[in-house]
Design a protein around this motif. Sequence first.
Motif, PDB file in Angstrom:
ATOM      1  N   CYS A 438       0.885  -1.183   0.213  1.00  0.00           N
ATOM      2  CA  CYS A 438       0.145   0.333  -0.030  1.00  0.00           C
ATOM      3  C   CYS A 438       0.979   1.100  -0.173  1.00  0.00           C
ATOM      4  N   TRP A 439       1.570   1.337   1.087  1.00  0.00           N
ATOM      5  CA  TRP A 439       2.982   2.398   0.603  1.00  0.00           C
ATOM      6  C   TRP A 439       3.383   2.332  -0.538  1.00  0.00           C
ATOM      7  N   LEU A 442       1.199   3.747  -2.688  1.00  0.00           N
ATOM      8  CA  LEU A 442       1.307   6.038  -3.018  1.00  0.00           C
ATOM      9  C   LEU A 442       2.324   6.387  -3.468  1.00  0.00           C
ATOM     10  N   SER A 443       3.272   5.994  -3.231  1.00  0.00           N
ATOM     11  CA  SER A 443       4.402   6.749  -3.743  1.00  0.00           C
ATOM     12  C   SER A 443       3.819   6.750  -4.689  1.00  0.00           C
ATOM     13  N   ILE A 446       2.250   9.293  -6.168  1.00  0.00           N
ATOM     14  CA  ILE A 446       2.431  10.465  -5.990  1.00  0.00           C
ATOM     15  C   ILE A 446       3.431  11.047  -6.896  1.00  0.00           C
ATOM     16  N   ALA A 500      -4.334  11.945  -5.770  1.00  0.00           N
ATOM     17  CA  ALA A 500      -3.413  11.756  -5.129  1.00  0.00           C
ATOM     18  C   ALA A 500      -4.408  11.707  -3.475  1.00  0.00           C
ATOM     19  N   LYS A 501      -5.044  12.742  -3.044  1.00  0.00           N
ATOM     20  CA  LYS A 501      -5.534  12.591  -1.497  1.00  0.00           C
ATOM     21  C   LYS A 501      -6.578  11.919  -1.499  1.00  0.00           C
ATOM     22  N   CYS A 504      -4.418   8.993  -0.477  1.00  0.00           N
ATOM     23  CA  CYS A 504      -4.080   8.841   0.864  1.00  0.00           C
ATOM     24  C   CYS A 504      -5.068   8.731   1.750  1.00  0.00           C
ATOM     25  N   ASP A 505      -6.060   9.527   1.776  1.00  0.00           N
ATOM     26  CA  ASP A 505      -7.849   8.884   2.800  1.00  0.00           C
ATOM     27  C   ASP A 505      -8.028   7.527   2.845  1.00  0.00           C
ATOM     28  N   LYS A 507      -6.500   4.953   2.333  1.00  0.00           N
ATOM     29  CA  LYS A 507      -5.666   4.103   2.929  1.00  0.00           C
ATOM     30  C   LYS A 507      -4.941   4.038   4.537  1.00  0.00           C
ATOM     31  N   ARG A 508      -5.412   6.045   4.798  1.00  0.00           N
ATOM     32  CA  ARG A 508      -5.937   5.847   5.763  1.00  0.00           C
ATOM     33  C   ARG A 508      -6.716   5.324   6.881  1.00  0.00           C
TER      34      ARG A 508
END
Length: 526
Positions: A438-439, A442-443, A446, A500-501, A504-505, A507-508
């Motif tokens: 997941c990290w 995301l990278s 971005i 991207a937001k 992030c949401d 994944k959070r």
Amino acid sequence: MDNEQVEKRMNAGIDRLSNLPDDLIHKILSFVGIKHAIELSFLSSRWRYIWTSMPHLNFLIEDFSASAELSRFVTHLLSRRNNLIEVFSVKLCFGGDFSQEFVRQILNYAFSHNIQQLDITWLYENTIEFPLSLICSQSLTHLSMRREYVYQTVRRYGFTSTSTLELPALTTLYLHDFTLCCDENIDKDIGLFSKCANLKILTLKGCKVIGSDHLNICHPLLSNLTLEDVQGSLNVVNVISPQLKSLTINDWFEKYQFLISAPNLVSLLYKGYHSLDLYTDGFHLLEKVDLCVTGGIASAHKIVCLFQHLQSVKYLTLNLEILELLSSSAELMLNQPSPFTNLKSLHIYPIKEVWELQNKVKISTEVKNYLLDNSPSATFTEVSREEVRVRKDTKLAQNQMASLRVKLEHEKTEMDTKIAQVENLLKIGRRMTHVNRCWEGLSDWIEQGKAKTDDIISELRNIKGVLTKLPASKRAEMQPCFSSLCSEADTVVNKIMDHAKILCDMKRNRFTAYFHELSAISEPSV
């Protein structure tokens, strides 16, 4: 709309196509390669065998995975085609490991069916031996043989030939990147195309002539001749064409003498680094002349001599550098009458940018008088280097904005699609390895978003840089278009940021769910 309605509409559309006459269907299918034409025949039973009577045969290497597949297809096609139908045109685009026998098979079939137009394109970088003797037809009226570069490299001539053409019906000939070898089998005094008695349009582009120091083009019916970057062992180009109306010479590499006998010439265009070294018995019907000489080795004396051959011209276009060259040798024109007595228009335009010029010469009054004195009613138009620069920068900015607008529209559509599909792209299991991925994901997103944003901003800055060089009036004219483009860019970048937001949401939330699940300690079972 249900499936039954869709099917009815499709059948109605196919029926309308099926009701078209054969010649119109043939015309429609001629815009695609013959392979696709056969595939389209399955649209309707009426079309099933329509390809067997097609008069246009387009064989494109891009439709096949290899030359061998194309060769097999050709053999199969020609064996099943209706032999009672003549072949009007053949387009053959090939490269790679072709064989002369493969080409001969197509050509022999076409020639035996009274072909009129033949276009051959060679795609690859290596040189091939292509005997012009393969092309022998009593019906062929149009022949084009060219090489298209797959990669931009140093020129190596795509075709070589040591034979002459014998095409009595030919009216149009276009040769590109062709080496014409004048060996002992060719009569150099009558020319390579002397057996094409009906030739009317001849274009030699990027061709090389070896084995002779002169090229003879002697055709009684020739009306249009273009010689562009013709190289080789030549010293003289001899043209004898009593019906020649239009002559175009682009001579950027070599310096030849041009011996021209064309009493009916109407239009002459010359571009080159050297002054045109022209010998002629006169052009009494000449109306339009465009001369562009850009090399520093041009001779003012040669240009003055050239003007004497162009006395009857009505519309004369010269590049500004010619006038500057004449102004530096104005003594050549002292006490000489203007050669032009029929001028209606004299147009001057620059070729070189200001920064290219080391010693800019002001056009002298003597030169203007020399050109216009005997044509006092002629219009004189001079385009300044600043005007050319403004036109060039305006066009550049318009093209850049149009290109960026297309890119922004594509990005906007792509972002909308990605946001809609993001749930499917980001399925995470309960194992920690999935959380680590997941990290990583995301990278990547971005970085991609940052790269796209940087590209958009960079292109906008480049466009702004071009616009700022324009005069205030032109900037004001283009400002609304640029402002609109910046607004579109802002929308697209916001979508990238929103994407991207959202990631992030999501994944959070998934991390929160994972930690909540991790924190629950169940009682050991008894």
